[in-house]
Scaffold this active site. Sequence first.
Site, PDB file in Angstrom:
ATOM      1  N   HIS A 134       8.795   2.033  -0.089  1.00  0.00           N
ATOM      2  CA  HIS A 134       8.267   2.841   1.023  1.00  0.00           C
ATOM      3  C   HIS A 134       9.266   3.877   1.542  1.00  0.00           C
ATOM      4  CE1 HIS A 134       4.740   0.534   0.759  1.00  0.00           C
ATOM      5  NE2 HIS A 134       5.019  -0.412   1.612  1.00  0.00           N
ATOM      6  N   HIS A 205      -0.105   2.643   6.292  1.00  0.00           N
ATOM      7  CA  HIS A 205       0.145   1.202   6.154  1.00  0.00           C
ATOM      8  C   HIS A 205      -0.468   0.410   7.310  1.00  0.00           C
ATOM      9  CE1 HIS A 205       2.109  -2.383   4.696  1.00  0.00           C
ATOM     10  NE2 HIS A 205       2.829  -1.704   3.814  1.00  0.00           N
ATOM     11  N   GLU A 343      -3.801   0.408   0.997  1.00  0.00           N
ATOM     12  CA  GLU A 343      -2.968   1.605   0.941  1.00  0.00           C
ATOM     13  C   GLU A 343      -3.377   2.465  -0.258  1.00  0.00           C
ATOM     14  OE1 GLU A 343       1.274   0.075   1.338  1.00  0.00           O
ATOM     15  OE2 GLU A 343       0.050  -1.752   1.305  1.00  0.00           O
TER      16      GLU A 343
END
Length: 379
Positions: A134, A205, A343
């Site tokens: 991420h 997210h 996601e």
Amino acid sequence: MKKTFFAALAATLLLAGCNEAPVGKLTESGLDKAKFETEINGKKTDLYVLTNSSGMEVCITNLGGRIVSVMVPDKDGQKKDVVLGFDSIQDYINVPSNYGAVIGRYGNRIGNGTFELDGVKYDLPKNNFGHTLHGGDKGYHTVVFDAKLASSNVLELTYLSKDGEEGFPGNLNVKVTYILSDDNAIQIKYEAETDKPTVVNLTNHSYFNMDGDPNITNSDWLLTLHADQYTPIDSTFMTTGEILTVENTPMDFRTPTAIGSRIDDASFVQLVNGKGYDHNWVLNTGGDINKVAATVESPKTGIVLDVYTTEPGIQFYAGNFMQGTDTGKKGIVYKHRTAICLETQKYPDTPNKKDWPTTTLRPGEKYTGETIYKFSVKK
């Protein structure tokens, strides 16, 4: 590293918080806007409230571009908050997390924290089992976006991600637009431009709880994923490079299936590797924003979430790492598997897997992506 970064932010925030406004009117979801009004590293944070003619409310903070709350009606007409989050900016700093955040510069994982582009090797932070997750420790979930409330239902967020930030090349101008439509859909539009070849994979997210009650697990929720294939992972959650069929496996969600019905099947190695579901599915939708990519429904509340996207993949994460250590909104402890994430994305580790849909962005090009989270009720 992540905890050190957030600790520094917390110290800055504590000083700024001394000038907070007194407690005022609460949002419909029970949030106090004053608790989101502070300053971090010279940039102001706030809580932005979007509403529509149907009575839906979405609250977003520009710290990480996070969706903090989403109020939608259930089958009895009672409003429920269907995303997890915290009651204040201070809480988001104290508990490092991705709750509701914009994820970038690269969502999901890059293998071994490195990739090569045009013959140049780039090294990134290794913040997850030896890989980059991420965007690294200081990914977009930690930054303060510049925010503009364009109307009662549109929020525009912008951020300049500088060349070398978390090891990624190029000055990247990022724009994320949240639009709340009257048919109870949250439309998220992503745009980005760079001055140097780079890689980009932006997503959101949010942790969805379809019962509007974080005390209830996701076991009974019915999930549909319009995907014939998925990308398997190893024990470090890294994609192997294979694309496998879901046929005759616990990965088959082509018809509505209770999330908990097969999640702990220890005979299937992918569920062992992922500690449950934490995988990328290869969508059948072909990037058509008008086709449903995924649906999740609570039989208890009747709340239905349909996901539409221009992206080729979707990461279904079942909250396997939620361990009851985070205390969220209204003092509720977020226990194991009390939410799911959907996601939308390019496939994980694409910079190192050249046959997969590219994430390369070059000067003169524009990165665009769109995802819609649409809520309805099944009575």
